[in-house]
Design a protein around this motif. Structure first.
Motif, mmCIF file in Angstrom:
data_model
loop_
_atom_site.group_PDB
_atom_site.id
_atom_site.type_symbol
_atom_site.label_atom_id
_atom_site.label_comp_id
_atom_site.label_asym_id
_atom_site.label_seq_id
_atom_site.Cartn_x
_atom_site.Cartn_y
_atom_site.Cartn_z
ATOM 1 N N ILE A 211 37.451 4.522 14.975
ATOM 2 C CA ILE A 211 38.182 3.440 14.006
ATOM 3 C C ILE A 211 38.234 4.137 12.595
ATOM 4 C CG2 ILE A 211 38.156 1.356 13.271
ATOM 5 C CD1 ILE A 211 36.560 0.288 15.699
ATOM 6 N N LEU A 212 37.066 4.777 12.085
ATOM 7 C CA LEU A 212 37.172 5.192 10.861
ATOM 8 C C LEU A 212 38.375 6.293 10.820
ATOM 9 C CD1 LEU A 212 35.746 6.215 7.976
ATOM 10 C CD2 LEU A 212 34.372 7.615 9.381
ATOM 11 N N PHE A 213 38.219 7.347 11.588
ATOM 12 C CA PHE A 213 39.461 8.190 11.626
ATOM 13 C C PHE A 213 40.818 7.727 11.600
ATOM 14 C CE2 PHE A 213 36.640 12.167 13.027
ATOM 15 C CZ PHE A 213 35.762 11.916 11.793
ATOM 16 N N MET A 214 41.051 6.790 12.651
ATOM 17 C CA MET A 214 42.400 6.369 12.617
ATOM 18 C C MET A 214 42.576 5.534 11.661
ATOM 19 S SD MET A 214 44.474 6.690 15.268
ATOM 20 C CE MET A 214 45.913 6.509 15.815
ATOM 21 N N SER A 215 41.942 4.670 10.898
ATOM 22 C CA SER A 215 42.110 4.044 9.911
ATOM 23 C C SER A 215 42.642 4.745 8.573
ATOM 24 C CB SER A 215 40.943 3.061 9.419
ATOM 25 O OG SER A 215 40.452 2.319 10.513
ATOM 26 N N ILE A 216 41.668 5.655 8.300
ATOM 27 C CA ILE A 216 41.993 6.672 7.233
ATOM 28 C C ILE A 216 43.301 7.477 7.579
ATOM 29 C CG2 ILE A 216 41.485 8.700 5.984
ATOM 30 C CD1 ILE A 216 39.213 6.996 5.118
ATOM 31 N N PHE A 217 43.479 7.830 8.552
ATOM 32 C CA PHE A 217 44.722 8.660 8.981
ATOM 33 C C PHE A 217 45.913 7.938 8.919
ATOM 34 C CE2 PHE A 217 47.405 10.868 12.192
ATOM 35 C CZ PHE A 217 46.918 12.284 11.660
ATOM 36 N N SER A 218 45.579 6.564 9.329
ATOM 37 C CA SER A 218 46.978 5.469 8.968
ATOM 38 C C SER A 218 47.258 5.197 7.486
ATOM 39 C CB SER A 218 46.795 4.130 9.608
ATOM 40 O OG SER A 218 46.572 4.303 11.120
ATOM 41 N N GLY A 219 46.108 5.128 6.986
ATOM 42 C CA GLY A 219 46.340 4.949 5.445
ATOM 43 C C GLY A 219 47.024 6.039 4.709
ATOM 44 N N ILE A 220 46.603 7.199 5.290
ATOM 45 C CA ILE A 220 47.239 8.398 4.588
ATOM 46 C C ILE A 220 48.756 8.783 5.059
ATOM 47 C CG2 ILE A 220 46.819 11.035 4.138
ATOM 48 C CD1 ILE A 220 43.803 10.294 4.057
ATOM 49 N N LEU B 130 35.337 13.856 2.214
ATOM 50 C CA LEU B 130 35.071 12.300 2.159
ATOM 51 C C LEU B 130 34.884 11.718 3.668
ATOM 52 C CD1 LEU B 130 35.186 10.045 0.121
ATOM 53 C CD2 LEU B 130 37.446 9.327 0.867
ATOM 54 N N VAL B 131 35.750 11.944 4.624
ATOM 55 C CA VAL B 131 35.706 11.378 5.758
ATOM 56 C C VAL B 131 34.635 11.741 6.662
ATOM 57 C CG1 VAL B 131 37.184 10.702 7.894
ATOM 58 C CG2 VAL B 131 38.242 10.850 5.683
ATOM 59 N N MET B 132 34.631 13.193 6.730
ATOM 60 C CA MET B 132 33.337 13.649 7.717
ATOM 61 C C MET B 132 32.092 13.295 7.105
ATOM 62 S SD MET B 132 35.039 14.854 9.914
ATOM 63 C CE MET B 132 34.018 15.783 10.844
ATOM 64 N N PRO B 133 31.738 13.349 5.633
ATOM 65 C CA PRO B 133 30.460 12.905 5.268
ATOM 66 C C PRO B 133 30.390 11.391 5.550
ATOM 67 C CG PRO B 133 31.550 14.228 3.540
ATOM 68 C CD PRO B 133 32.547 14.043 4.539
ATOM 69 N N ILE B 134 31.428 10.561 5.473
ATOM 70 C CA ILE B 134 31.361 9.101 5.622
ATOM 71 C C ILE B 134 30.596 8.891 7.180
ATOM 72 C CG2 ILE B 134 32.616 6.824 6.059
ATOM 73 C CD1 ILE B 134 34.180 7.630 3.671
ATOM 74 N N PHE B 135 31.374 9.665 7.829
ATOM 75 C CA PHE B 135 30.836 9.528 9.357
ATOM 76 C C PHE B 135 29.611 10.153 9.525
ATOM 77 C CE2 PHE B 135 30.794 11.995 13.330
ATOM 78 C CZ PHE B 135 30.500 10.900 14.205
ATOM 79 N N PHE B 136 29.161 11.185 9.251
ATOM 80 C CA PHE B 136 27.985 12.097 9.470
ATOM 81 C C PHE B 136 26.782 11.255 8.915
ATOM 82 C CE2 PHE B 136 30.123 15.698 11.019
ATOM 83 C CZ PHE B 136 29.898 15.873 12.165
ATOM 84 N N LEU B 137 26.973 10.678 7.508
ATOM 85 C CA LEU B 137 25.960 10.007 6.788
ATOM 86 C C LEU B 137 25.811 8.358 7.181
ATOM 87 C CD1 LEU B 137 26.449 11.811 3.638
ATOM 88 C CD2 LEU B 137 24.839 12.017 5.228
ATOM 89 N N SER B 138 26.609 7.961 8.350
ATOM 90 C CA SER B 138 26.590 6.540 8.597
ATOM 91 C C SER B 138 25.534 6.142 9.504
ATOM 92 C CB SER B 138 27.725 6.190 9.140
ATOM 93 O OG SER B 138 28.117 6.774 10.279
ATOM 94 N N GLY B 139 24.702 6.975 10.021
ATOM 95 C CA GLY B 139 23.672 6.633 10.990
ATOM 96 C C GLY B 139 24.618 6.432 12.516
#
Ligand SMILES: Nc1ncnc2c1ncn2[C@@H]1O[C@H](COP(=O)(O)OP(=O)(O)O)[C@@H](O)[C@H]1O
Ligand SMILES: [Mg+2]
Lengths: 248, 263
Positions: free
Chosen positions: A65-74, A172-181
């Motif tokens: 969901i994170l990837f798809m959301s950011i991708f859509s926004g961009i 931004l996106v990769m760190p958000i993912f990896f640091l999210s638990g």
């Protein structure tokens, strides 16, 4: 309203027509699910934490969901490059509606993508502990999607080329993912990492998903929802501001 | 209807539009004539709220596009020079989005979409994704779309670029008709002299971001001693092609110089 609807509909149509892309964007979550779920499974189990597949599946759903959301926004960046953005920006409708149509479309697409990944998780052997809390899981999917399409829209309004896109994905996106638990439990982390994970908005999304799907939560559902809504408000504010200032 | 005073746009060091002033009356067809890079599109972007001027004043129907973006956007329609279609959608879907964005009522929308798409001969391809369209078909679709609603001011930025003669004719006939029956003010840019001659009431020649001549086609022709604008253009272009390194832009500059000297 009709502006928001027609632009939302546009995102739906574009998503449905990009079948190759749908399949391709399933690859990464499946890799995490299968490689990590089965690869780290034995280690995880031996340390007495139960099934890693059970643990990581909500994280993988959140990730898609994170990837798809950011991708859509961009996706704004594409609209800018292919010129369609101009058409919406000069129209006699509030830019806020244009932005909302696009963002809600992106969020819907992200939730659909997340649901597909959820089904893939079920096929891989994932079992939610409590069927009755599935609606809560969907609520969190929607919250995560809204939060990050807002962020994506803000970023997409500022970016003008593809290099910027790469930068955003890597820093931004990769760190958000990896640091999210999404991949590891939040308990007993080293102090620095514990602080960073608490600053990551995705952490609360994953925590909420985990609460709903496997009944394990670090912060509690109420806290998760409050934090996500607050951050979403900030991202939306940023998105609205930057979107209203786009020049071509 | 449109008043521009000392309008300037710079991109960093580069001056794209340098201090231009002009007025367009209600119901007038006004043409901006100039070579590539003259600053025509940049001017239109400032008039249509897409770009903020560096300095100067703009008024559209009494409104400032910088301060009253939403109100100004209700005044005009535009056909962009650059592509502006969603190529994943079908032609019909592109038209429909436009109709919704411009508040064309549903029943009227259907009717107008059909008649315009028929006029520009893309109706039988309405359900085809735009990415499968040829360049000329895309352009025709953009024009049909731009004419879907009837604005007070219509901007046409090099609308005939890449268009076949039949469609050109179709377009200008339609634009003239709109202008005559509904008093639509038209602001167009082109570098085809014959088109400007045929449709424009008044012409401004712009080069290097400055207006070098302004007047009715008749006035401009008298100044060049030519039978037609096209003839003046061709004569001058012809002579400068023989010069080494001269191109269309130089030819334009020469005409412009002649006109401004003779005024
Ligand atoms: N965003 C921009 N940044 C820098 N230079 C620009 C930008 N937009 C236009 N220009 C420059 O401004 C000049 C005028 O461009 P334009 O208005 O598109 O000319 P025309 O439409 O008359 O062909 C050109 O030299 C172009 O390269
Ligand atoms: Mg131009």
């Amino acid at each position: 309203m009709s502006t928001i609807y027609i632009l939302w509909l546009r995102e739906m149509k574009r998503y449905v027509r990009s079948r190759a892309q749908i399949v391709a964007s399933l690859g990464q979550p499946m890799l995490y699910l299968l490689a990590l779920g089965f690869g780290l499974g034995p280690v995880f189990q031996r340390s007495g934490q139960g099934s890693y597949l059970q643990f990581v599946a909500p994280g993988v759903v959140g990730m898609s969901i994170l990837f798809m959301s950011i991708f859509s926004g961009i996706g704004l960046l594409w609209d800018r490059q292919f010129g369609f953005l101009k058409e919406t920006l000069v129209a006699p409708v509030p830019r806020l509606h244009v932005m909302l149509g696009k963002a809600l479309g992106g969020a819907t697409v992200a939730v659909i993508q997340g649901s597909i990944v959820f089904v893939v998780c079920l096929i891989a052997g994932f079992r939610p502990v409590n069927i009755s809390s599935l609606p809560i899981a969907f609520l969190f999917m929607a919250l995560i999607a809204t939060m990050f399409t807002s962020l994506g829209t803000a970023i997409g309004s500022v970016l003008v080329d593809m290099q910027g896109f790469q930068l955003v994905m890597n820093f931004l996106v990769m760190p958000i993912f990896f640091l999210s638990g999404a991949l590891f439990p939040l308990a007993n982390l080293p102090k620095a990492l514990a602080i960073v994970t608490r600053l990551d908005p995705m952490t609360y999304g994953v925590d909420g998903l985990r609460a709903a799907l496997i009944g394990i939560s670090h912060f509690g559902i109420a806290t998760d929802i409050v934090v996500i809504c607050a951050i979403t408000a900030v991202f939306m504010g940023l998105g609205t501001y930057f979107f209203s200032r786009i020049q071509l | 209807m449109m008043r521009v005073e000392h309008l300037v746009k710079t991109f960093g060091e580069f001056t794209a539009v340098g201090d231009i002033s002009f007025e367009v009356a209600k119901g007038e067809i006004f043409a901006f004539l100039g070579p590539n890079g003259a600053g025509k599109t940049t001017t239109i972007k400032m008039l249509t709220t897409l770009l903020k001027p560096t300095s100067g004043r703009i008024e559209l129907d009494g409104l400032d596009p910088v301060k009253h973006q939403n109100k100004v956007r209700r005044l005009f329609g535009i056909v962009f020079q650059d592509p502006s279609l969603d190529s994943d959608l079908t032609a019909y879907e592109n038209m429909e989005i436009h109709g919704v964005l411009y508040h064309v009522p549903r029943a009227e929308r259907r009717e107008r979409i059909e008649s315009l798409m028929k006029l520009f001969e893309i109706w039988d391809r309405r359900d085809l994704q735009v990415k499968k369209f040829s360049g000329g078909m895309k352009r025709r679709l953009e024009i049909a779309r731009g004419l879907l609603h009837t604005p007070k001011i219509l901007f046409l930025d090099e609308p005939t670029l890449g268009l076949d003669p039949q469609s050109r004719n179709q377009l200008w006939t339609h634009v003239k008709h709109l202008n005559e029956t509904q008093q639509v003010t038209v602001f167009l840019t082109t570098h085809y002299m014959d088109e400007a001659d045929r449709v424009a009431h008044r012409i401004a020649v712009i080069d290097h971001g400055r207006i070098v001549a302004q007047g009715t086609p008749k006035e401009l022709k008298e100044q060049t001693n030519a039978d037609s604008l096209e003839q003046a253009f061709l004569t001058l272009t012809g002579s400068s092609i023989r010069d080494e390194g001269a191109d269309a832009a130089d030819a334009m500059r020469q005409i412009a110089k002649m006109w401004s000297q003779k005024r």
